[in-house]
Structures are given as C-alpha cells and as structure tokens.
Design a protein around this motif. Structure first.
Motif, PDB file in Angstrom:
ATOM      1  N   GLN A  77       0.821  -1.200   0.000  1.00  0.00           N
ATOM      2  CA  GLN A  77       0.000   0.000   0.000  1.00  0.00           C
ATOM      3  C   GLN A  77       0.858   1.254   0.000  1.00  0.00           C
ATOM      4  O   GLN A  77       0.435   2.304   0.435  1.00  0.00           O
ATOM      5  CB  GLN A  77      -0.955  -0.027   1.203  1.00  0.00           C
ATOM      6  CG  GLN A  77      -2.114  -0.991   1.000  1.00  0.00           C
ATOM      7  CD  GLN A  77      -2.909  -0.706  -0.284  1.00  0.00           C
ATOM      8  OE1 GLN A  77      -3.459   0.356  -0.446  1.00  0.00           O
ATOM      9  NE2 GLN A  77      -2.934  -1.672  -1.208  1.00  0.00           N
ATOM     10  N   GLN A  78       2.096   1.144  -0.507  1.00  0.00           N
ATOM     11  CA  GLN A  78       2.956   2.304  -0.665  1.00  0.00           C
ATOM     12  C   GLN A  78       2.657   2.948  -2.031  1.00  0.00           C
ATOM     13  O   GLN A  78       2.461   2.234  -3.005  1.00  0.00           O
ATOM     14  CB  GLN A  78       4.439   1.882  -0.657  1.00  0.00           C
ATOM     15  CG  GLN A  78       4.906   1.320   0.660  1.00  0.00           C
ATOM     16  CD  GLN A  78       4.899   2.363   1.752  1.00  0.00           C
ATOM     17  OE1 GLN A  78       5.356   3.475   1.550  1.00  0.00           O
ATOM     18  NE2 GLN A  78       4.338   2.012   2.903  1.00  0.00           N
ATOM     19  N   PRO A  79       2.658   4.317  -2.088  1.00  0.00           N
ATOM     20  CA  PRO A  79       2.442   4.919  -3.399  1.00  0.00           C
ATOM     21  C   PRO A  79       3.557   4.567  -4.385  1.00  0.00           C
ATOM     22  O   PRO A  79       3.307   4.403  -5.574  1.00  0.00           O
ATOM     23  CB  PRO A  79       2.410   6.420  -3.104  1.00  0.00           C
ATOM     24  CG  PRO A  79       2.949   6.600  -1.738  1.00  0.00           C
ATOM     25  CD  PRO A  79       2.751   5.310  -1.000  1.00  0.00           C
ATOM     26  N   ILE A  80       4.801   4.504  -3.890  1.00  0.00           N
ATOM     27  CA  ILE A  80       5.897   4.102  -4.770  1.00  0.00           C
ATOM     28  C   ILE A  80       6.776   3.115  -4.015  1.00  0.00           C
ATOM     29  O   ILE A  80       7.108   3.343  -2.854  1.00  0.00           O
ATOM     30  CB  ILE A  80       6.763   5.296  -5.197  1.00  0.00           C
ATOM     31  CG1 ILE A  80       5.924   6.310  -5.974  1.00  0.00           C
ATOM     32  CG2 ILE A  80       7.947   4.844  -6.053  1.00  0.00           C
ATOM     33  CD1 ILE A  80       6.710   7.401  -6.624  1.00  0.00           C
ATOM     34  N   VAL A  81       7.118   2.036  -4.680  1.00  0.00           N
ATOM     35  CA  VAL A  81       8.058   1.085  -4.090  1.00  0.00           C
ATOM     36  C   VAL A  81       9.358   1.180  -4.872  1.00  0.00           C
ATOM     37  O   VAL A  81       9.353   1.141  -6.105  1.00  0.00           O
ATOM     38  CB  VAL A  81       7.501  -0.349  -4.169  1.00  0.00           C
ATOM     39  CG1 VAL A  81       8.549  -1.351  -3.715  1.00  0.00           C
ATOM     40  CG2 VAL A  81       6.243  -0.460  -3.338  1.00  0.00           C
ATOM     41  N   TYR A  82      10.463   1.416  -4.165  1.00  0.00           N
ATOM     42  CA  TYR A  82      11.776   1.483  -4.821  1.00  0.00           C
ATOM     43  C   TYR A  82      12.449   0.143  -4.648  1.00  0.00           C
ATOM     44  O   TYR A  82      12.577  -0.360  -3.536  1.00  0.00           O
ATOM     45  CB  TYR A  82      12.640   2.583  -4.202  1.00  0.00           C
ATOM     46  CG  TYR A  82      12.104   3.969  -4.447  1.00  0.00           C
ATOM     47  CD1 TYR A  82      12.497   4.703  -5.558  1.00  0.00           C
ATOM     48  CD2 TYR A  82      11.186   4.544  -3.564  1.00  0.00           C
ATOM     49  CE1 TYR A  82      11.990   5.968  -5.787  1.00  0.00           C
ATOM     50  CE2 TYR A  82      10.682   5.798  -3.783  1.00  0.00           C
ATOM     51  CZ  TYR A  82      11.091   6.519  -4.900  1.00  0.00           C
ATOM     52  OH  TYR A  82      10.596   7.761  -5.119  1.00  0.00           O
ATOM     53  N   LYS A  83      12.869  -0.446  -5.726  1.00  0.00           N
ATOM     54  CA  LYS A  83      13.482  -1.765  -5.624  1.00  0.00           C
ATOM     55  C   LYS A  83      14.691  -1.809  -6.535  1.00  0.00           C
ATOM     56  O   LYS A  83      14.617  -1.432  -7.709  1.00  0.00           O
ATOM     57  CB  LYS A  83      12.470  -2.842  -6.055  1.00  0.00           C
ATOM     58  CG  LYS A  83      12.317  -3.938  -5.011  1.00  0.00           C
ATOM     59  CD  LYS A  83      11.059  -4.732  -5.271  1.00  0.00           C
ATOM     60  CE  LYS A  83      11.385  -6.020  -6.018  1.00  0.00           C
ATOM     61  NZ  LYS A  83      10.137  -6.773  -6.298  1.00  0.00           N
ATOM     62  N   ASN A  84      15.835  -2.274  -5.976  1.00  0.00           N
ATOM     63  CA  ASN A  84      16.978  -2.497  -6.851  1.00  0.00           C
ATOM     64  C   ASN A  84      16.763  -3.808  -7.590  1.00  0.00           C
ATOM     65  O   ASN A  84      16.133  -4.727  -7.071  1.00  0.00           O
ATOM     66  CB  ASN A  84      18.267  -2.561  -6.026  1.00  0.00           C
ATOM     67  CG  ASN A  84      18.919  -1.191  -5.961  1.00  0.00           C
ATOM     68  OD1 ASN A  84      18.896  -0.429  -6.931  1.00  0.00           O
ATOM     69  ND2 ASN A  84      19.486  -0.870  -4.803  1.00  0.00           N
ATOM     70  N   PRO A  85      17.273  -3.913  -8.814  1.00  0.00           N
ATOM     71  CA  PRO A  85      17.148  -5.181  -9.538  1.00  0.00           C
ATOM     72  C   PRO A  85      17.870  -6.289  -8.772  1.00  0.00           C
ATOM     73  O   PRO A  85      18.769  -6.007  -7.977  1.00  0.00           O
ATOM     74  CB  PRO A  85      17.833  -4.897 -10.874  1.00  0.00           C
ATOM     75  CG  PRO A  85      18.103  -3.435 -10.915  1.00  0.00           C
ATOM     76  CD  PRO A  85      18.035  -2.908  -9.535  1.00  0.00           C
ATOM     77  N   PRO A  86      17.479  -7.533  -8.983  1.00  0.00           N
ATOM     78  CA  PRO A  86      18.117  -8.637  -8.250  1.00  0.00           C
ATOM     79  C   PRO A  86      19.634  -8.666  -8.469  1.00  0.00           C
ATOM     80  O   PRO A  86      20.108  -8.431  -9.582  1.00  0.00           O
ATOM     81  CB  PRO A  86      17.439  -9.885  -8.838  1.00  0.00           C
ATOM     82  CG  PRO A  86      16.722  -9.422 -10.056  1.00  0.00           C
ATOM     83  CD  PRO A  86      16.420  -7.982  -9.873  1.00  0.00           C
ATOM     84  N   PRO A 136      27.201   2.986  -3.106  1.00  0.00           N
ATOM     85  CA  PRO A 136      25.879   3.254  -2.550  1.00  0.00           C
ATOM     86  C   PRO A 136      25.401   4.643  -2.965  1.00  0.00           C
ATOM     87  O   PRO A 136      26.197   5.487  -3.359  1.00  0.00           O
ATOM     88  CB  PRO A 136      26.108   3.177  -1.038  1.00  0.00           C
ATOM     89  CG  PRO A 136      27.551   3.542  -0.869  1.00  0.00           C
ATOM     90  CD  PRO A 136      28.270   3.040  -2.086  1.00  0.00           C
ATOM     91  N   GLY A 137      24.109   4.880  -2.861  1.00  0.00           N
ATOM     92  CA  GLY A 137      23.546   6.200  -3.148  1.00  0.00           C
ATOM     93  C   GLY A 137      22.611   6.151  -4.316  1.00  0.00           C
ATOM     94  O   GLY A 137      22.599   5.199  -5.098  1.00  0.00           O
ATOM     95  N   GLY A 138      21.802   7.213  -4.422  1.00  0.00           N
ATOM     96  CA  GLY A 138      20.857   7.331  -5.525  1.00  0.00           C
ATOM     97  C   GLY A 138      19.659   6.445  -5.336  1.00  0.00           C
ATOM     98  O   GLY A 138      19.723   5.440  -4.620  1.00  0.00           O
ATOM     99  N   PRO A 139      18.546   6.827  -5.962  1.00  0.00           N
ATOM    100  CA  PRO A 139      17.331   6.040  -5.787  1.00  0.00           C
ATOM    101  C   PRO A 139      17.377   4.724  -6.563  1.00  0.00           C
ATOM    102  O   PRO A 139      18.026   4.631  -7.601  1.00  0.00           O
ATOM    103  CB  PRO A 139      16.233   6.957  -6.349  1.00  0.00           C
ATOM    104  CG  PRO A 139      16.935   7.904  -7.249  1.00  0.00           C
ATOM    105  CD  PRO A 139      18.348   8.038  -6.772  1.00  0.00           C
ATOM    106  N   ALA A 140      16.669   3.741  -6.028  1.00  0.00           N
ATOM    107  CA  ALA A 140      16.458   2.490  -6.749  1.00  0.00           C
ATOM    108  C   ALA A 140      15.317   2.698  -7.742  1.00  0.00           C
ATOM    109  O   ALA A 140      14.744   3.776  -7.815  1.00  0.00           O
ATOM    110  CB  ALA A 140      16.143   1.369  -5.778  1.00  0.00           C
ATOM    111  N   ILE A 141      15.010   1.625  -8.485  1.00  0.00           N
ATOM    112  CA  ILE A 141      14.009   1.786  -9.553  1.00  0.00           C
ATOM    113  C   ILE A 141      12.607   1.874  -8.942  1.00  0.00           C
ATOM    114  O   ILE A 141      12.174   0.982  -8.226  1.00  0.00           O
ATOM    115  CB  ILE A 141      14.095   0.611 -10.541  1.00  0.00           C
ATOM    116  CG1 ILE A 141      15.486   0.624 -11.208  1.00  0.00           C
ATOM    117  CG2 ILE A 141      13.010   0.726 -11.609  1.00  0.00           C
ATOM    118  CD1 ILE A 141      15.771  -0.564 -12.084  1.00  0.00           C
ATOM    119  N   PRO A 142      11.885   2.981  -9.219  1.00  0.00           N
ATOM    120  CA  PRO A 142      10.568   3.167  -8.603  1.00  0.00           C
ATOM    121  C   PRO A 142       9.450   2.460  -9.364  1.00  0.00           C
ATOM    122  O   PRO A 142       9.470   2.392 -10.581  1.00  0.00           O
ATOM    123  CB  PRO A 142      10.364   4.691  -8.687  1.00  0.00           C
ATOM    124  CG  PRO A 142      11.155   5.111  -9.879  1.00  0.00           C
ATOM    125  CD  PRO A 142      12.284   4.128 -10.055  1.00  0.00           C
TER     126      PRO A 142
END
Lengths: 293, 522, 298
Positions: free
Chosen positions: A69-78, A160-166
């Motif tokens: 139920q998050q408006p955006i989920v940030y996820k790094n690729p596997p 590290p740093g920067g946003p993951a894929i939204p």
C-alpha cells in the motif's frame, strides 16, 4: 391544369427519391461520426467508458509488482543480474564511462547515482550510444528489459547512493493533486498538455506522451539531463505518484471537443481557422460569387 | 396573385402607409450588386459576428463572471477539489455539464477566429484593389476600427475562462498597460482595480466583452453596410462596366437569396469546426494560479503579431535616473504599445497617404487590378510580410521544437527576417509587376481569333466565341495583323490606342467578361 | 432613384432547371433530417461531435438550397444600374452652406455665452472624469516597489510547508513564498523561484557575498520583461527561461538576462539558513520586481 397535375406527381416521386437517398446518407454520416469517437456515445456511455479507462490505467502498475500500500516502491534489480550487467557495461558503456563507471572527459561519473538513473537512460533508449559522438535521444531501447535491469544492477552495486528503480502505484494516486503539482512544477517546460517544447540552446523538453509511469518517476527523482531533480525534500512519494498519475492521464486526455491538433494550442488553432475555416468559406464564396452557367 | 404574394403586398402596404417606405424599398429591391467571389469576404466576417452573438448569448446564460475562488466539485475528475475562480469553474460546467455547451463554446471560439481572419482578408482585398479611395475613405476608417475592436474583444473573450494560459495572457496585458509612459501604472491599477491580479478584471472584462464592445461593433457594422448601400458597391473592370454604373445581379431576389444562403453556409462550416475540431480545451490547461505557468503559451492567432513583436524585441529599455526616483520607458512599450500605435495609425491614414502621392481626388468606383499598381501592391506585400514574420515569431518555441533547431537560432533568424523579408518581398513584387506591365494584354482572357487574308491583300480578323462561332469581324491594318500573328496572343488592337484613364470606360471595355451580356437602356 | 427604372420588368422570363430543383429539394430535406438528428441528440443527452455534424447538415442544407435557388432559379442578368457621384447638386450644396452659416451666425454672435458654455461643458467633463477614474481602482502609490518579503521571512511552499536547507538536492528547484503570503492575491507578486545550484555558499555578484548559503539562490519569479512566471529551469546550463517570450537568465551570475527580450536581471532575494535549519530571507528585494514602469529608473 392537367399539365400542372403531372408536374405535381412527378415532383412527388422526386421527393420520395430524395428523402430516401438523403435519409440513408444522413444515417451513414451519423454512424460514422459516432464510430469515429467511440468513447463518447452520449453522456452515460461517456461516463462508463471513462471509468473503464481509468480503471485500466490504475490496474496496470498494480499488476506490475507493487502489491504493497505504498504509493511508490523502490526496488533495486536482483543482485543475480550483476554479472550479466558487468558484461554488458564492458561492451556498451565503458568506452566512455570508464571500466568502473568512474567517468571520463567524454561522459559523467555514474557511481552513486543509483539504479533509477541508469534504468531511465537505458530504458528510454538514450543510452547506450552507438558511437560516442551521437546525441542522447529517445529511441527504442537497444537493450532488452532484462539487460536494462542488469546494467542498472551492476552500476548500483559499484557505490551506494541514488534512488532504486521506482514502481508507482497509480491506484493510490490523487489525480487532481497531480494536476496541481504538474502545473506548478512540470508544465513550464513540458507544456501543460505534455506535448514538450524547445528550450534554449538546442535543449528540448521531451513529450511525455510515450513515457511509462516508472520512467516518469525516475525522471522526477533523478533529474536527467537539463531537468531539475525533485528529491524527497521537494516531493513526497505520494506527490510523485500523483504527478505520474496525471502524466498517465494526459497521455489519453479527454479530448471531448474533437481533433486535438497535437495539443500545441492556439498556433495550430489559428492555422485551422484561417486555412480550413476561412479557406473553405472562400471556396464557397467562389461558388456563390461566380456567375451561373 | 397567389396568397403568398398577396400577403407580402399587404404587409408592404401596411409599412408604406405608416412609414412611406415604397420609394426606398423599391430602389433597394432593385439595387444591383456586382458579382465576384472576393466581394464575399466581408460577408463572411459579418455572418461570423452574427454567429458570435447567437452563441455568445447562450454562453452568458451559464458563465459566471467572477474571480471569487471556490473549490471545484464538478464532473471533471482531474481538477476535483482544486481551488479555482468561479469563472473557470463555470466554463468547465459549460464544457462538461451543459447540454450542447461545449459545442456552443467551440463554435463561439472558432467563429471569433474566423471573424477576424475574414476581416483581415477583406481588408487586404480592399487595400490591394484600391477600394478605399474616394468616396470610400469613411468606410475604410470604420472597417479599420472594426478590426481593432474585434481584436480587442477577441482577446478579452479569450481571457474570460480564466484558465492557466489565458490568465498568463492577462498578466502580460497588465504589464503592457503598465509600460505606458507617465500614466501607465495609474491606468493599469484603474483597469484592474488594484495591483495584478485583483478580483475586478474578470467582471469588468465580461461587461466589456458582452455589452460594450459588441454594441459598438454592431453599430459600426450597421454604418459600414449603410454607407456601402448608399454608395453602391465597387466593381472590377470589365466589358460594359464603367465608373458610372454597376453591373451585376439585383438585390431582390437573386442577391438576397445568395447572401442569405451564405449566412447558413458560414454557420454550417463553423458549426462543423465547433463539433469536430477541439479548440481551447481549458480543462486540460487547469485554473489560472499566478505562480503556475505552461510552456508553449500563445495567444489566439490575431494577437500573434503582438506576441511575436514582444519576443523579437531586443533587451532594451529607456531609463532616466536611478531606480528610486528615476523614470523608465519599459521594454514592452515599444513592441506592444508603440508598434500597434504605428500600425493602426498607418492603417487609418493610408487613403490620405496615398492621396498625397497620387494627387488623385476623383471618385473611384472601379477596383484596381493589383498588378496594374506596382507601387501600392509591392508596399502592401512588404508590410504584410512584416506582420507575417511577427506572427511566425509568436511561435518561436513551437517552430524550434517542430524543426528540432535551436530556439536561439530561430529567434535570431526571425529578427533578421523581420527587416529583410519585407524588403525582398516588396522588391520582388515590384520587379515582377513591372515585368508584367511590359507584356501587352497580359491577364486579358485569350480570345480565339482567325486572321484572314483576302484576295485583295487586306486582312480581316474574326473574333470567335468559345464555341467557334464568329462574333465580330474587324478590318485590320496590316502591321497589327502581322504583330498578332507573330506575337501569338489574342488581339489587343482595340485597346492599344485608348490607354488613358485606368478606370475609364474605354480600358475596361477591353477587359474580360465575354459572357452573355445585355445592357438594357432607357 | 430614377436609375432603378433601367431594368424594371427585365428578366421575368421563367428559368426551367428540373435538376437544380431536385438538388435544392434534397438540400432542404438534408437540413430537416439534420435538425431532427440534432433534436434526437439533445434529447438523449448530447455529444459534441454528433451535435456539430448534425448542425452542419441542418445549416448547410438550408444554405446550399437557398444559394442554389438564388443562383440557378432566378434571373442573373447581368443588369446595369447607373450611379451618380456622391456630391450633391451645386444648388443644394449652396443651400446647405447658407443654412449652416445662418445658424452659426445666430449662435456665434454671442461670443461670451459661447465661451461660458464651452467652459461649463469642459469643467463638467474634467471634474466628472476624475471620480469616474478614481473609483475604478487605487492609485499605485508605492505598491509596485514593495513585496511582502522582509527580514526573517520564512520560505514556504504553495501549501504552506516550511522549506529547510536540507530539502533541495543540488539541481533542485521550487517555488516559494514568504510565510503567511502563500495564498492569493499576494502570491502573484511574492512568488520566488528557489534553486539549489551547488552544495556550498554561492556568490553571484560582488556585494552579494552572503546571499546564497549552501548553494541556495532565490530570485523573483516574475519576469522583468512582461511579468510571466519564470518557471523553467535548465539544470545543466543553470539557466532560467521564461516560457512566455523566452528570456534567458543565467542563475550563477545573479539571473542576468543573457538572451531574449528581458531588459534586466531577475531581482535576487538574499537568504540565510536559520539555526533551526529553515531558509529565511535576509531582507526584501533591493529593487522593484517584475516588468518596468514609468516611476522607476535603472
């Protein structure tokens, strides 16, 4: 008298012939009109059609993965994609960006920019370039979706740093809030209809009509090229989601007035008024003003 | 006499017994109108104005002229819950909830665009044919005034929805009024009722748009027509047409039917545009909020030349003294106040400017052919080109984007073109017309002729109709016959020796119109 | 009016064109059908394209029908009508002059009364013009010279959120207002564009050494050209572009006008970061914001 009668009956047959042909003509025209604008039969049809398209837009990203139920989920690729990404990076990117993405005179340092930045440039086809002198333009991506994720995963793993894929969840977005934020922050460059326009010195704000929700969110968060960056201090995730939702809307806006003329406003309207409007009236005037026979 | 005729006659009698209209009515029914497609342009403008009145009345029933901010709860979802002016909300309501509201709004807007386009093209026709010359200077003045009023009222109407794009236009209008030397800031505050934006401008614009300007425009159109009626229309030169007559169709019934029908055709075309081509989709623009802005903001086309002038103007302004206590003539004054002032000043005074050079004080009822007046035509083409470049300049960003070139390059190109193109276009026109003038009988319709040589050695020339029948046989002097043969064009002999007054009977008789012709005489 | 007799009675011959009559009949019938379609469309709720289409048929049918009637079924001539010069006969002109002079003489004799009348009308006009204009709006006074920014004004967003120095990333941009003035109508004048151009203190010009803490630069968002919001920030070139007339301002040198019609730089708002991390203005603008007007100088 007799002659008069005959003329009358002849007229009547003319009349019925005319009525028949015209009625069918008008019916065809009406049907064609309705067919041309399939979403806008009349008010109720219109309303139901709109609900349907809205539901479709909303359902798409939800199915895309973000089940929370998050408006955006940030996820790094596997992380399993990293080796493949390293391989691709060596082939396509390191000539300019250097073996460890540390940058060179030709291209910026990518370390610490995060997966979203890399994914945006690669998914929109701007990168990789066929040769270093080429302009970074929107084109069909050269890498497959998996390859895009692999390169993003590799670069993100370097520092590290920067946003993951939204992944925006448009089902949670507020369309109206999105319009307001879009008008305040985005329309100045991309135009209020999202058509895009030319900025100073050979820079272009691209059209938003082909951007996916993920790309829009990535662009907002990472500020690619000349675009400013809108970090969490500027927009909350909810606000980004709202904007993405509005961008999805203007890709298929309610053009209930008819042909949209490319969404560039009064310039195109002026040409239509002068060339088509006045033009066809002048043709009519040519007919009327000319001598019969 | 049929019953219809009887009733009409009774009605006419009723009117005559009370108003004594018979004499005027008879002369009006019998008034002759010359036929030409270019004489229909003004009619398009007038009919568009009628459409504007009809659709405008409909729109006033639903439009709320108020800057009062409300929260929108209407049926357009992407704006629900936003703060907006009542003016904007009511325009959304017209577009989404009022039955036939959107089509009426769009017809109204298209009619406005076509209205001014028709006025401009009508003006060009008048200009290039010299139809403003004595005795028609007054109608030139009235027509030019109508153009200004139409542009102003168009801009105001465009501003009434109070959407993001038109609101930005109002902001620019404030800055333009503000730029007038000495009185600018006072004037701007008086017009807007406060510093920008204030809450008075929408209601004030409304009353100007729906009452004050339409009333003046309607009155001026009435005067324009009455004067035209009284002076009788101009006509193009042609066989049988002189400065002292009018050749054409009678007002009743032929002209009345054609003109009346043209009103419906104009309405039909504009209605089709209103139905099928979207114009000013204000719901996609959102409400005007002073700190929000969209790129690619343009005014409607007839304001384009002013917007273009604002863009092309170099970054220059006149300053006297320090920031506090000094004075300034701001940048926008030059393109947005001075330029229109010069433009319309030139427009109004043109008949007298020309008179100063030609010293011509005769009455002219025969239109000039543009090609026969190289100076006027080339000056006109040059000036027109100037405004076309300005018009293009209002879309510098759209041009740069469409052709994917640098915005800066487009701007500089247009800055140079603004002065080069008019000169080039004017010069080329002038040279071309001079060339054409050197070719005898250019533009005359080609008449098939047969040149015969008789046994006695004399030449005759038979003018043939289109069907090959002999119409006229002329004795030809030998050298003329020879020239006709060698030159290879239709005979121009009869006009060779009558090159006098351009608008006189003689030259016109050599012109076109070889159709069926009857000249009833006393 | 005698000229109209010229063709009276002419052209009464009957024109027979059965095909044309058919075409005209069809036109009128198309019109009726279009109008019926229009009525049905309204009845069921309306739809812009269908309405436009039927209106086209309804009006176009009548139009084509009447025009064809006037063009093909009634005599076209051409007929000739004499016209006269506009000027009247000399004796009429003389009579007009005489009447005019007679009246003028009767009135113009009383010069003193005439002057008084002129004075009365003139004074009436002038004095009544004043309240009429004056009721329309306030005099500008100093209002074009000031904004609501003053020492210590907190920067807030359009919805009133306080802006912290940690909020913007480098390359970020935001529209801000002085706290308490984020609503209409003051937001039209007070709007400021806040750019974070670096993460260290920036000096745009001599004398502005402390104005850009932590890379934050704030400029009036009202264009110095025609007053549009300068909302377009090109991050790589660090330039602000006005969407209306494409004036370009260079952020790092204090929003100097480098291209397009804008005649002056955007006024810069001096900032400081409070101990609470909130961005505040050191003072108001040091010059009037927005487009030029007569009462200001350089």
């Amino acid at each position: 008298m007799n002659d008069h009668k005959r003329r009358k009956s002849k007229k009547r047959s003319q009349l019925s012939w005319a009525v028949g042909s015209v009625a069918s003509g008008a019916a065809v025209l009406a049907l064609a009109t309705i067919a041309l604008y399939p979403h806008q039969g009349h008010a109720e049809v219109l309303a139901s059609a709109k609900v349907a398209t809205h539901a479709k837009v909303a359902a798409k990203p939800a199915a895309h993965g973000a089940s929370s139920q998050q408006p955006i989920v940030y996820k790094n690729p596997p992380r399993s994609l990293i080796p493949q990404g390293r391989q691709l990076f060596a082939e396509d990117c390191q000539t300019c960006h250097g073996p460890d993405a540390e940058g060179s005179v030709r291209a910026p340092n990518l370390q610490g920019l995060g997966a979203a930045t890399v994914d945006f440039w690669v998914a929109t086809g701007r990168m990789p370039l066929a040769d270093p002198t080429e302009e970074a333009e929107i084109k069909p991506p050269r890498l497959s979706h998996e390859q895009q994720l692999a390169v993003s995963a590799y670069v993100a793993s370097l520092a590290p740093g920067g946003p993951a894929i939204p992944s925006p969840n448009l089902g949670l977005a507020n369309l109206s809030k999105g319009e307001s934020l879009f008008a305040e922050n985005c329309a100045a460059c991309h135009t209020i209809t999202g058509a895009g326009d030319a900025l100073a010195n050979n820079i272009y704000a691209p059209s938003l009509w082909a951007a996916t929700p993920t790309e829009v969110a990535e662009a907002i968060r990472t500020g690619p090229g000349d675009m400013p960056r809108f970090g969490p201090g500027t927009f909350s995730n909810q606000e980004v989601d709202d904007i993405v939702r509005y961008v999805a809307y203007i890709q298929h806006p309610d053009d209930r007035g008819g042909l949209a003329l490319g969404g560039v406003g009064p310039v195109a309207e002026g040409f239509v008024a002068i060339l088509i409007g006045l033009g066809s009236l002048m043709v009519a005037g040519y007919w009327i003003g000319g001598r019969a026979q | 006499m049929s019953t219809l005729e009887q009733r009409a006659v009774d009605a006419a009698d009723f009117a005559d017994e009370r108003l004594g209209v018979a004499k005027f009515a008879r002369s009006s029914f019998n008034k002759i109108f010359p036929d030409h497609w270019s004489f229909m342009l003004g009619e398009i403008a007038m009919y568009s104005f009628v459409i504007l009145i009809f659709t405008g009345v409909f729109l006033t029933l639903f439009y709320v002229p108020s800057s009062h901010m409300i929260t929108y709860h209407g049926s357009y979802a992407p704006l629900r819950g936003q703060k907006m002016s009542e003016a904007y909300a009511s325009t959304l309501n017209i577009s989404f909830n009022v039955r036939a509201g959107l089509v009426m709004r769009q017809i109204h807007h298209w009619a406005a665009d076509v209205f001014i386009a028709a006025i401009v093209v009508h003006l060009l026709r008048i200009f290039f044919t010299g139809a403003y010359r004595k005795p028609r200077e007054l109608n030139w003045i009235i027509g030019s005034s109508l153009l200004i009023l139409a542009i102003v009222n168009g801009f105001i109407g465009y501003s009434l929805p109070d959407d993001l794009i038109s609101g930005t236009g109002i902001r620019i209008a404030f800055s333009i009024i503000l730029s007038i030397p000495v009185i600018g800031s006072y004037l701007a505050f008086f017009v807007f009722g406060s510093n920008f934006p204030g809450t008075s401008i929408i209601p004030r614009f409304f009353i100007i748009h729906v009452l004050i300007l339409p009333a003046i425009i309607a009155a001026l159109i009435g005067a324009h027509l009455a004067i035209m009626w009284h002076q009788k229309h101009t006509q193009y030169p042609g066989r049988g047409r002189t400065n002292r007559n009018v050749v054409g169709i009678p007002f009743w019934p032929a002209y009345a039917l054609q003109a009346g029908g043209f009103f419906f055709i104009t309405s039909a075309v504009i209605a089709a545009l209103g139905g099928f081509v979207q114009i000013n989709p204000i719901w996609l623009y959102g409400p005007y909020i002073p700190y929000k802005v969209s790129y690619a903001v343009q005014p409607d086309w007839y304001m384009g030349w002013l917007d273009g002038a604002l863009r092309l103007m170099p970054s220059w302004e006149a300053v006297f003294g320090p920031t506090y206590g000094g004075h300034m003539i701001p940048n926008v004054f030059f393109p947005a106040v001075l330029l229109p002032g010069i433009t319309f000043g030139l427009l109004f005074s043109w008949p007298w400017i020309e008179k100063r050079f030609t010293k011509d004080d005769r009455e002219h009822n025969i239109c000039d052919r543009p090609r026969e007046h190289p100076v006027r035509t080339s000056v006109g083409v040059g000036i027109l080109m100037f405004y076309i470049v300005l018009f293009l300049a209002s879309a510098t960003d759209v041009l740069a984007n469409t052709f994917q070139t640098s915005l800066n390059l487009v701007l500089w190109t247009l800055r140079i073109m603004l002065f080069v193109l008019p000169l080039v276009a004017g010069l080329v026109t002038y040279l071309l017309l001079r060339e054409m003038a050197a070719i005898p009988s250019i533009g005359d319709p080609k008449i098939p002729v047969e040149i015969r040589r008789d046994f006695d050695g004399s030449f005759t020339l038979a003018e043939l109709s289109i069907h090959g029948e002999e119409e006229e046989i002329l004795e030809l002097p030998e050298e003329v016959a020879y020239r006709s043969l060698v030159g290879g064009h239709g005979h121009s002999a009869p006009s060779m020796d009558t090159n006098g007054d351009q608008s006189s009977v003689e030259t016109s008789e050599a012109g076109d119109d070889h159709g069926v012709f009857e000249v009833p005489r006393d | 009016m005698s000229d109209t007799q010229l063709f009276e009675g002419a052209g009464d011959e009957e024109i027979r064109r059965p095909l044309m009559e058919k075409v005209i009949a069809i036109s009128f019938i198309i019109s009726v059908l279009g109008t019926v379609g229009l009525g049905v469309t309204y009845w069921v709720g309306g739809q812009p394209q269908v309405e436009g289409g039927f209106l086209f048929l309804a009006l176009g049918g009548i139009g084509v029908g009447i025009v064809s009637w006037g063009k093909y079924l009634v005599p076209q001539g051409p007929y000739v009508q004499e016209r006269h010069e506009m000027r009247s006969a000399p004796e009429d002109v003389d009579a007009m002059h005489a009447s005019l002079s007679r009246g003028l003489g009767q009135v113009g004799r009383r010069k003193f009364l005439l002057r008084l009348l002129g004075g009365a009308v003139g004074v009436f006009g002038l004095i009544n013009l004043f309240p009429f204009l004056r009721s329309l709006g306030p005099v500008p006074g100093k209002s074009l010279f000031v904004t609501n920014w003053k020492h210590g004004s907190e920067l807030v967003t359009a919805d009133g959120r306080t802006v912290l120095a940690s909020d913007l990333e480098v390359g970020g941009v935001m529209t801000v207002f002085p706290k308490g003035f984020e609503g209409e109508p003051s937001n039209a004048i007070d709007q400021v564009i806040l750019v974070r151009a670096a993460d260290y203190d920036l000096v745009t010009r001599p004398g502005r050494e402390t104005w850009g803490p932590e890379g934050y630069l704030a400029f009036s968002k009202v264009c110095t050209h025609a007053g549009c919001p300068v909302g377009l920030y090109q991050e790589l070139t660090q330039q602000l572009l006005c969407p209306c007339h494409q004036s370009l301002f260079d952020v790092l040198t204090g929003a100097t006008n480098v291209f397009g019609p804008a005649p002056r730089p955007l006024p810069q708002l001096p900032l400081y970061v409070g101990t609470d991390g909130v961005l505040r203005s050191q003072a108001g603008f040091d010059e009037p914001i927005g487009p030029g007007f007569w009462e200001r100088g350089a």
